[in-house]
Design an enzyme around this catalytic site. Structure first.
Site, mmCIF file in Angstrom:
data_model
loop_
_atom_site.group_PDB
_atom_site.id
_atom_site.type_symbol
_atom_site.label_atom_id
_atom_site.label_comp_id
_atom_site.label_asym_id
_atom_site.label_seq_id
_atom_site.Cartn_x
_atom_site.Cartn_y
_atom_site.Cartn_z
ATOM 1 N N ASN A 184 0.811 -1.227 0.000
ATOM 2 C CA ASN A 184 0.000 0.000 0.000
ATOM 3 C C ASN A 184 0.844 1.277 0.000
ATOM 4 O OD1 ASN A 184 0.732 -0.694 2.638
ATOM 5 N ND2 ASN A 184 -0.946 0.483 3.509
ATOM 6 N N GLY B 105 1.940 -6.129 7.249
ATOM 7 C CA GLY B 105 1.028 -6.722 6.274
ATOM 8 C C GLY B 105 -0.244 -7.151 6.957
ATOM 9 N N THR C 154 -1.421 -13.201 7.594
ATOM 10 C CA THR C 154 -0.016 -13.473 7.246
ATOM 11 C C THR C 154 0.856 -13.319 8.491
ATOM 12 O OG1 THR C 154 -0.499 -12.386 5.131
ATOM 13 C CG2 THR C 154 1.786 -12.983 5.536
ATOM 14 N N GLU D 220 3.393 -5.489 12.339
ATOM 15 C CA GLU D 220 2.475 -4.346 12.154
ATOM 16 C C GLU D 220 1.383 -4.826 11.219
ATOM 17 O OE1 GLU D 220 2.823 -1.656 13.830
ATOM 18 O OE2 GLU D 220 4.823 -2.088 14.591
ATOM 19 N N CYS E 54 -3.262 1.536 6.324
ATOM 20 C CA CYS E 54 -3.685 0.800 7.528
ATOM 21 C C CYS E 54 -4.262 1.752 8.568
ATOM 22 C CB CYS E 54 -2.512 0.035 8.107
ATOM 23 S SG CYS E 54 -1.083 1.075 8.409
ATOM 24 N N GLU F 156 7.347 0.225 16.148
ATOM 25 C CA GLU F 156 8.400 0.761 15.291
ATOM 26 C C GLU F 156 8.566 2.232 15.643
ATOM 27 O OE1 GLU F 156 6.714 -0.251 11.382
ATOM 28 O OE2 GLU F 156 8.134 -1.912 11.325
HETATM 29 P P1 NDP Z 1 0.036 -9.383 3.062
HETATM 30 O O1 NDP Z 1 0.035 -9.902 4.445
HETATM 31 O O2 NDP Z 1 -0.685 -10.162 2.031
HETATM 32 O O3 NDP Z 1 1.520 -9.244 2.522
HETATM 33 C C1 NDP Z 1 2.522 -8.493 3.158
HETATM 34 C C2 NDP Z 1 3.870 -9.008 2.726
HETATM 35 O O4 NDP Z 1 4.046 -10.343 3.205
HETATM 36 C C3 NDP Z 1 4.035 -9.085 1.210
HETATM 37 O O5 NDP Z 1 5.367 -8.797 0.877
HETATM 38 C C4 NDP Z 1 3.683 -10.531 0.932
HETATM 39 O O6 NDP Z 1 4.177 -10.991 -0.281
HETATM 40 C C5 NDP Z 1 4.337 -11.200 2.119
HETATM 41 N N1 NDP Z 1 3.836 -12.532 2.417
HETATM 42 C C6 NDP Z 1 2.683 -13.115 2.005
HETATM 43 N N2 NDP Z 1 2.603 -14.376 2.495
HETATM 44 C C7 NDP Z 1 3.719 -14.596 3.229
HETATM 45 C C8 NDP Z 1 4.201 -15.692 4.000
HETATM 46 N N3 NDP Z 1 3.541 -16.838 4.087
HETATM 47 N N4 NDP Z 1 5.370 -15.550 4.649
HETATM 48 C C9 NDP Z 1 6.054 -14.399 4.595
HETATM 49 N N5 NDP Z 1 5.666 -13.329 3.858
HETATM 50 C C10 NDP Z 1 4.506 -13.418 3.195
HETATM 51 O O7 NDP Z 1 -0.470 -7.899 3.134
HETATM 52 P P2 NDP Z 1 -0.750 -6.925 1.933
HETATM 53 O O8 NDP Z 1 0.472 -6.791 1.085
HETATM 54 O O9 NDP Z 1 -2.032 -7.358 1.307
HETATM 55 O O10 NDP Z 1 -0.926 -5.525 2.692
HETATM 56 C C11 NDP Z 1 -2.122 -5.102 3.200
HETATM 57 C C12 NDP Z 1 -2.188 -5.365 4.686
HETATM 58 O O11 NDP Z 1 -1.114 -4.715 5.356
HETATM 59 C C13 NDP Z 1 -3.445 -4.800 5.314
HETATM 60 O O12 NDP Z 1 -3.992 -5.734 6.209
HETATM 61 C C14 NDP Z 1 -2.951 -3.586 6.075
HETATM 62 O O13 NDP Z 1 -3.740 -3.219 7.155
HETATM 63 C C15 NDP Z 1 -1.600 -4.032 6.503
HETATM 64 N N6 NDP Z 1 -0.767 -2.873 6.819
HETATM 65 C C16 NDP Z 1 -0.441 -2.625 8.128
HETATM 66 C C17 NDP Z 1 0.289 -1.508 8.477
HETATM 67 C C18 NDP Z 1 0.676 -1.235 9.898
HETATM 68 O O14 NDP Z 1 1.595 -0.461 10.098
HETATM 69 N N7 NDP Z 1 0.038 -1.814 10.897
HETATM 70 C C19 NDP Z 1 0.722 -0.553 7.448
HETATM 71 C C20 NDP Z 1 0.349 -0.910 6.114
HETATM 72 C C21 NDP Z 1 -0.375 -2.039 5.822
HETATM 73 P P3 NDP Z 1 3.196 -10.990 -1.585
HETATM 74 O O15 NDP Z 1 2.968 -9.573 -1.915
HETATM 75 O O16 NDP Z 1 3.955 -11.708 -2.593
HETATM 76 O O17 NDP Z 1 1.938 -11.711 -1.157
#
Ligand code: NDP
Length: 480
Positions: free
Chosen positions: A150, A226, A230, A248, A282, A461
């Site tokens: 994002n 993320g 995950t 996070e 987020c 963080e």
């Molecule tokens: P994901 O959890 O799908 O992915 C995050 C990262 O993890 C990506 O690089 C993804 O790769 C990777 N990933 C996926 N599966 C695995 C695994 N099994 N093991 C290790 N790494 C893995 O999140 P999104 O990218 O869809 O991001 C959106 C989410 O992030 C929302 O829920 C949002 O709220 C959260 N977020 C939280 C923030 C915070 O500070 N609290 C800030 C910003 C976002 P790939 O892209 O290849 O799937």
């Protein structure tokens, strides 16, 4: 098509398998570059390079580390327009947002931690028994940094910069959905003279590259941003290996709007906090709770302002809302509009995909959407939608506003709108969140702790919290 390849041991390298994935432009829905489909073998090479670089980098003086990070920050600023255009194309966000927020903030992250490390001091504890303790803080080794799509460069740099500043070497994985700016960063790191192997960027899928990083026995510390599911999976893998974890995760943030707030300022900011980056931050407020005495007025004014938001080409300077990041994500967001309808929600505005194919943009545009009439326990108000969809709901008392705010499994951020200072403190104390903004939103001081509670994650963080996370404290007790 341009190939986005890995950055390992100081060099740009093709993935060992030779396989590539298509990288789609969200505004057009068409592939525009290829992305390394890396796997365990590439992660292994990255870990080896990081381990080899660690003895020297961890002993490099703070001043020298600081200088290199500062140079990276400067190079990001020198390439601001190029990076912002690339980020906008890769993610679908308006280029104006990438230019004003994402890229300057990425530069700021490097600059901030380049200087923070110079001020990161140890505690000492004098004892009456003629002894003194001091805390030795050492870099840990190879850190794994995994970031989402994002705010691609913004969140990637938010992890990498403190890890490197603290003297660790890094194996990082940007989201496979938005890899471009991390790839451009790897070129800037080479230009800045970052020593070989200190930072390694491996592109590819989460279940391959992300999982290989999480499972690797030589990566003892992982910083992940993320989704909550995950994060849970990473925690399950990392727990038996006793890795240090910062997670996070998602949010379902409330905005508490009291009738004594500065109305016009609130209205303007709440439109932004609901729909900035197409609601894909987020920290966006997706549950708007409004004092019942101003509910009808707010509803009318809010809808009027939301309908002014222009959904359009991310490249245009006057676009407020770009494309959602992917087809799958757009379908998920639209499915929640259907869920809201089936739960009895009334769509006050929006709710549909926007067809811009006549402008050559066959991508993933969705109208900003406002829904009312739903209770707090329904799925629309409980699950993270992460798109341009908000619900509005009235409340009568402060207690009710707090109860509604806390009534989800998430606890990331809240914004509170009131001019009553006593209420500010009372409410902030009772909100079960990691961050509370009062009369503002997304006002960030990088020295402050950043993170959530409950399903929004563990760890903090930001500032010295991040430097503490990326170092191992050891107590040294000297009897004299
Ligand atoms: P994901 O959890 O799908 O992915 C995050 C990262 O993890 C990506 O690089 C993804 O790769 C990777 N990933 C996926 N599966 C695995 C695994 N099994 N093991 C290790 N790494 C893995 O999140 P999104 O990218 O869809 O991001 C959106 C989410 O992030 C929302 O829920 C949002 O709220 C959260 N977020 C939280 C923030 C915070 O500070 N609290 C800030 C910003 C976002 P790939 O892209 O290849 O799937």
């Amino acid at each position: 098509m341009e190939k986005i390849i890995n950055y390992i041991d100081g060099e740009l390298r093709e993935p060992v398998s030779g396989s590539y994935l298509e990288n789609i432009e969200p505004a057009t829905g068409e592939p525009y570059s290829l992305l390394a489909d890396s796997d365990r073998q590439d992660v292994e090479l990255a870990v080896e390079a990081a381990k080899k670089a660690f003895p020297l980098w961890s002993k490099t003086s703070k001043d020298d580390r600081s200088e290199i990070l500062y140079r990276i920050s400067e190079l990001i600023l020198q390439n601001l327009d190029k990076l912002a255009a690339a980020e906008s194309k890769d993610n679908g966000k308006p280029v104006s947002l990438a230019t004003k927020v994402d890229i300057p903030r990425a530069a700021h992250n490097f600059r901030f931690f380049a200087t923070a490390i110079l001020h990161f001091a140890s505690e000492s504890h004098q004892m009456e028994e003629a002894a003194i303790n001091y805390t030795m803080k050492s870099p840990i080794g190879v850190a794994g940094c995994i970031s989402p799509w994002n705010l691609p460069l913004y969140l990637f740099s938010w992890k990498i910069a403190p890890a490197l500043a603290a003297g660790n070497c890094v194996v990082a994985k940007p989201s496979e959905v938005t890899p471009m700016s991390a790839y451009l960063l790897s070129k800037l790191c080479i230009e800045a003279g970052l020593p070989k192997g200190v930072l390694n960027i491996v592109h590819g899928l989460g279940h391959k590259v992300g999982a290989a990083i999480t499972e690797h026995p030589d990566i003892p510390v992982i910083s992940f941003t993320g989704g909550t599911s995950t994060g849970a999976q990473i925690a399950r893998t990392a727990a038996p290996m006793f890795k240090k974890l910062s997670l996070e995760l998602g949010g379902k943030n409330p905005a508490l709007i009291f009738d004594d707030c500065k109305y016009e300022k609130m209205l303007k900011t709440v439109v932004r906090s609901s729909f900035a980056n197409q609601g894909q931050i987020c920290l966006c407020g997706s549950r708007l709770l409004i004092h019942s005495s101003i509910y009808d007025k707010f509803k009318k004014d809010f809808i009027r302002e939301v309908q002014k938001l222009k959904v359009g080409d991310p490249k245009s300077a006057d676009t407020n809302q770009g494309a959602l990041v992917s087809k799958a994500h757009m379908e998920k967001v639209l499915s929640y509009v259907e869920i809201a309808k089936s739960e009895g929600g009334k769509i006050l505005c929006g709710g549909n995909q926007v067809d811009l194919s006549e402008e050559g943009l066959g991508g993933y545009f969705v109208e900003p959407t406002v829904i009312e009439g739903l209770g707090m326990s329904c799925r629309t108000n409980q699950e993270e939608i992460f798109g341009p969809v908000v619900t509005i709901m009235p409340f009568d008392t402060e207690e009710e506003a707090i109860e509604l705010s806390n009534a989800t499994s998430y606890g990331l951020a809240a914004s509170v709108w009131t001019e009553n200072v006593s209420r500010t403190n009372r409410v902030a104390e009772q909100l079960h969140m990691g961050i509370v903004w009062v009369n503002c939103w997304l006002l960030r001081d990088l020295r402050t702790p950043f993170g959530g509670v409950k399903n929004s994650g563990v760890g903090r963080e930001g500032g010295f919290e991040a430097l503490r996370f990326f170092t191992e404290p050891k107590n040294v007790c000297i009897k004299y």
